[in-house]
Design a protein around this motif. Structure first.
Motif, PDB file in Angstrom:
ATOM      1  N   THR A   1      -1.960   3.094  -7.975  1.00 25.62           N
ATOM      2  CA  THR A   1      -3.159   2.959  -7.157  1.00 25.62           C
ATOM      3  C   THR A   1      -4.369   2.703  -8.053  1.00 25.62           C
ATOM      4  O   THR A   1      -4.244   2.655  -9.278  1.00 25.62           O
ATOM      5  CB  THR A   1      -3.396   4.226  -6.315  1.00 25.62           C
ATOM      6  OG1 THR A   1      -3.460   5.361  -7.199  1.00 25.62           O
ATOM      7  CG2 THR A   1      -2.257   4.439  -5.332  1.00 25.62           C
TER       8      THR A   1
ATOM      9  N   ALA B   1      -4.793  -1.885  -9.347  1.00 28.90           N
ATOM     10  CA  ALA B   1      -3.634  -2.008  -8.464  1.00 28.90           C
ATOM     11  C   ALA B   1      -3.976  -2.816  -7.217  1.00 28.90           C
ATOM     12  O   ALA B   1      -3.157  -3.609  -6.743  1.00 28.90           O
ATOM     13  CB  ALA B   1      -3.118  -0.624  -8.072  1.00 28.90           C
ATOM     14  N   LYS B   2      -5.198  -2.627  -6.676  1.00 30.74           N
ATOM     15  CA  LYS B   2      -5.600  -3.372  -5.492  1.00 30.74           C
ATOM     16  C   LYS B   2      -5.676  -4.870  -5.783  1.00 30.74           C
ATOM     17  O   LYS B   2      -5.249  -5.699  -4.978  1.00 30.74           O
ATOM     18  CB  LYS B   2      -6.945  -2.853  -4.981  1.00 30.74           C
ATOM     19  CG  LYS B   2      -6.884  -1.466  -4.367  1.00 30.74           C
ATOM     20  CD  LYS B   2      -8.252  -1.008  -3.883  1.00 30.74           C
ATOM     21  CE  LYS B   2      -8.173   0.386  -3.274  1.00 30.74           C
ATOM     22  NZ  LYS B   2      -9.506   0.879  -2.837  1.00 30.74           N
TER      23      LYS B   2
ATOM     24  N   ILE C   1       0.837  -1.202   0.000  1.00 24.91           N
ATOM     25  CA  ILE C   1       0.000   0.000   0.000  1.00 24.91           C
ATOM     26  C   ILE C   1       0.873   1.253   0.000  1.00 24.91           C
ATOM     27  O   ILE C   1       0.637   2.203  -0.760  1.00 24.91           O
ATOM     28  CB  ILE C   1      -0.942  -0.006   1.210  1.00 24.91           C
ATOM     29  CG1 ILE C   1      -1.997  -1.110   1.056  1.00 24.91           C
ATOM     30  CG2 ILE C   1      -1.640   1.353   1.362  1.00 24.91           C
ATOM     31  CD1 ILE C   1      -2.846  -1.335   2.291  1.00 24.91           C
TER      32      ILE C   1
ATOM     33  N   GLU D   1      -2.086  -6.220  -6.165  1.00 18.55           N
ATOM     34  CA  GLU D   1      -1.367  -6.408  -4.899  1.00 18.55           C
ATOM     35  C   GLU D   1      -1.716  -7.733  -4.238  1.00 18.55           C
ATOM     36  O   GLU D   1      -0.863  -8.360  -3.603  1.00 18.55           O
ATOM     37  CB  GLU D   1      -1.686  -5.246  -3.954  1.00 18.55           C
ATOM     38  CG  GLU D   1      -1.086  -3.918  -4.395  1.00 18.55           C
ATOM     39  CD  GLU D   1      -1.616  -2.743  -3.610  1.00 18.55           C
ATOM     40  OE1 GLU D   1      -2.411  -2.975  -2.663  1.00 18.55           O
ATOM     41  OE2 GLU D   1      -1.264  -1.598  -3.931  1.00 18.55           O
TER      42      GLU D   1
ATOM     43  N   GLU E   1      -4.505   8.160  -1.067  1.00 21.06           N
ATOM     44  CA  GLU E   1      -5.521   7.337  -0.415  1.00 21.06           C
ATOM     45  C   GLU E   1      -6.074   6.313  -1.395  1.00 21.06           C
ATOM     46  O   GLU E   1      -6.721   5.406  -1.047  1.00 21.06           O
ATOM     47  CB  GLU E   1      -6.648   8.235   0.117  1.00 21.06           C
ATOM     48  CG  GLU E   1      -6.213   9.157   1.245  1.00 21.06           C
ATOM     49  CD  GLU E   1      -5.806   8.436   2.490  1.00 21.06           C
ATOM     50  OE1 GLU E   1      -6.498   7.490   2.903  1.00 21.06           O
ATOM     51  OE2 GLU E   1      -4.797   8.792   3.072  1.00 21.06           O
TER      52      GLU E   1
ATOM     53  N   ASP F   1       2.684   5.989  -7.266  1.00 24.71           N
ATOM     54  CA  ASP F   1       1.443   6.365  -7.945  1.00 24.71           C
ATOM     55  C   ASP F   1       0.855   5.157  -8.681  1.00 24.71           C
ATOM     56  O   ASP F   1       0.380   5.246  -9.810  1.00 24.71           O
ATOM     57  CB  ASP F   1       1.687   7.517  -8.942  1.00 24.71           C
ATOM     58  CG  ASP F   1       0.372   8.133  -9.421  1.00 24.71           C
ATOM     59  OD1 ASP F   1      -0.631   8.043  -8.689  1.00 24.71           O
ATOM     60  OD2 ASP F   1       0.357   8.673 -10.540  1.00 24.71           O
TER      61      ASP F   1
ATOM     62  N   HIS G   1      -5.373   2.259   3.799  1.00 25.46           N
ATOM     63  CA  HIS G   1      -4.834   3.594   3.572  1.00 25.46           C
ATOM     64  C   HIS G   1      -3.538   3.727   4.373  1.00 25.46           C
ATOM     65  O   HIS G   1      -3.347   3.049   5.389  1.00 25.46           O
ATOM     66  CB  HIS G   1      -5.835   4.659   4.000  1.00 25.46           C
ATOM     67  CG  HIS G   1      -7.181   4.508   3.371  1.00 25.46           C
ATOM     68  ND1 HIS G   1      -7.393   4.680   2.026  1.00 25.46           N
ATOM     69  CD2 HIS G   1      -8.383   4.176   3.913  1.00 25.46           C
ATOM     70  CE1 HIS G   1      -8.672   4.474   1.749  1.00 25.46           C
ATOM     71  NE2 HIS G   1      -9.293   4.153   2.875  1.00 25.46           N
TER      72      HIS G   1
ATOM     73  N   GLY H   1       2.838   1.435  -3.350  1.00 22.98           N
ATOM     74  CA  GLY H   1       1.936   1.841  -4.415  1.00 22.98           C
ATOM     75  C   GLY H   1       1.609   3.316  -4.346  1.00 22.98           C
ATOM     76  O   GLY H   1       1.486   3.988  -5.377  1.00 22.98           O
ATOM     77  N   SER H   2       1.488   3.834  -3.129  1.00 26.45           N
ATOM     78  CA  SER H   2       1.219   5.262  -2.958  1.00 26.45           C
ATOM     79  C   SER H   2       2.397   6.100  -3.458  1.00 26.45           C
ATOM     80  O   SER H   2       2.219   7.091  -4.171  1.00 26.45           O
ATOM     81  CB  SER H   2       0.955   5.563  -1.478  1.00 26.45           C
ATOM     82  OG  SER H   2       0.677   6.936  -1.286  1.00 26.45           O
TER      83      SER H   2
END
Length: 285
Positions: free
Chosen positions: A40, A44-45, A31, A48, A285, A38, A111, A34-35
């Motif tokens: 996201t 991306a979820k 998380i 992961e 987020e 960039d 988050h 990935g933040s």
């Protein structure tokens, strides 16, 4: 496929493989990574979660002889049957609670700030468990001169498996760490360090491969064939880095405790919170 996107997938794969089996939370690191990259969004979820399968295949490869003998002997060998049953029992709580609360957890806790908070709390829990372990056993556990109540996975009872399965459910909270929950929880239940670590590996096979397959199936409408190279690169790098990590960790736990990982979690979590509150890093987020 964009080469920059493939490079990001490779980095994410390496992060997954290096953190999946350490008590520092692979999901939390993914998380945060990935933040920063960039990387996201909905795809991306799913990515992961899906690339965890690559890391799990590293366990399958490393323990292929044990797994193969279990499959071949499950109909006639009581040890093989008990081992398979224990993995199944430990796997069930994560399925039940994951299906019940997975969506809620993703909406509210996936988050950076909640992840960082879980890093810190988990770090202090590891320190407390290690302190308790040293008070009870001194250095005998690290020297290999103490016989634990559960010295190997073949010593486990169904009740032991259920307890490990229940503590694994804490990993539904991102930043907690599936490996950390199962290893540290198992040590509290009387497992040797090596046994706790190895059973965490075995339990991860159905847990994470199942989670990856379920996530891809559930979100299949959001995926496209063009995403296949992205998932392939991430899984390949996750496999390679996880294999290196598994081999290193088994050697490490034979003579070290997990205190260093606890302090890493605390320092890293505090760094994320400080950068978030001061605005030095704009965590997505």
């Amino acid at each position: 496929m964009d080469l920059l996107l493939l490079a990001k997938a490779a980095i994410m794969g390496i992060v997954e493989g290096l953190t999946e089996f350490l008590p520092i939370s692979s999901t939390g690191h993914l998380i945060l990574a990935g933040s920063l990259l960039d990387f996201t969004g909905e795809t991306a979820k799913v990515f992961e979660i899906a690339i965890q399968t690559g890391a799990m295949f590293a366990v399958v490869w490393e323990y292929r002889e044990r797994l193969g003998s279990t499959v071949r002997g499950i109909g006639r060998d009581p040890v093989a049957r008990r081992f398979a049953l224990n993995v199944l029992i430990a796997f069930i709580p994560a399925v039940v609670l994951g299906l019940a609360f997975g969506k809620l957890v993703k909406e509210h806790l996936f988050h950076p700030v909640p992840v960082a908070t879980a890093f810190i709390v988990g770090g202090f829990i590891i320190l407390l468990v290690e302190r308790r372990h040293r008070r009870a056993f001194g250095v005998r556990d690290l020297e290999g001169t103490r016989r634990a109540r559960v010295e190997s996975v073949d010593d486990m009872t169904p009740a032991d498996a259920l307890k490990v399965g229940l503590v694994q459910c804490l990993a539904l909270i991102p930043g907690t760490s599936r490996s950390g929950s199962t290893i540290i929880g198992s040590m509290l239940f009387g497992f040797s360090r090596r046994c706790a670590t190895e059973f965490s590996f075995y339990l991860g096979i159905p847990t994470l491969i199942g989670a990856g397959a379920y996530s891809v199936l559930k979100q299949r409408d959001a995926l496209h064939w063009g995403d296949l190279p992205l998932f392939a690169v991430g899984s390949l790098f996750a496999f390679a880095s996880a294999l290196l990590c598994i081999r290193w960790l088994i050697r490490y736990v034979s003579s070290h405790d997990f205190t260093v990982f606890a302090w890493y979690r605390i320092v890293f979590g505090c760094l994320v919170l400080v950068t978030a509150w001061t605005g030095v890093v704009s965590w997505a987020e």
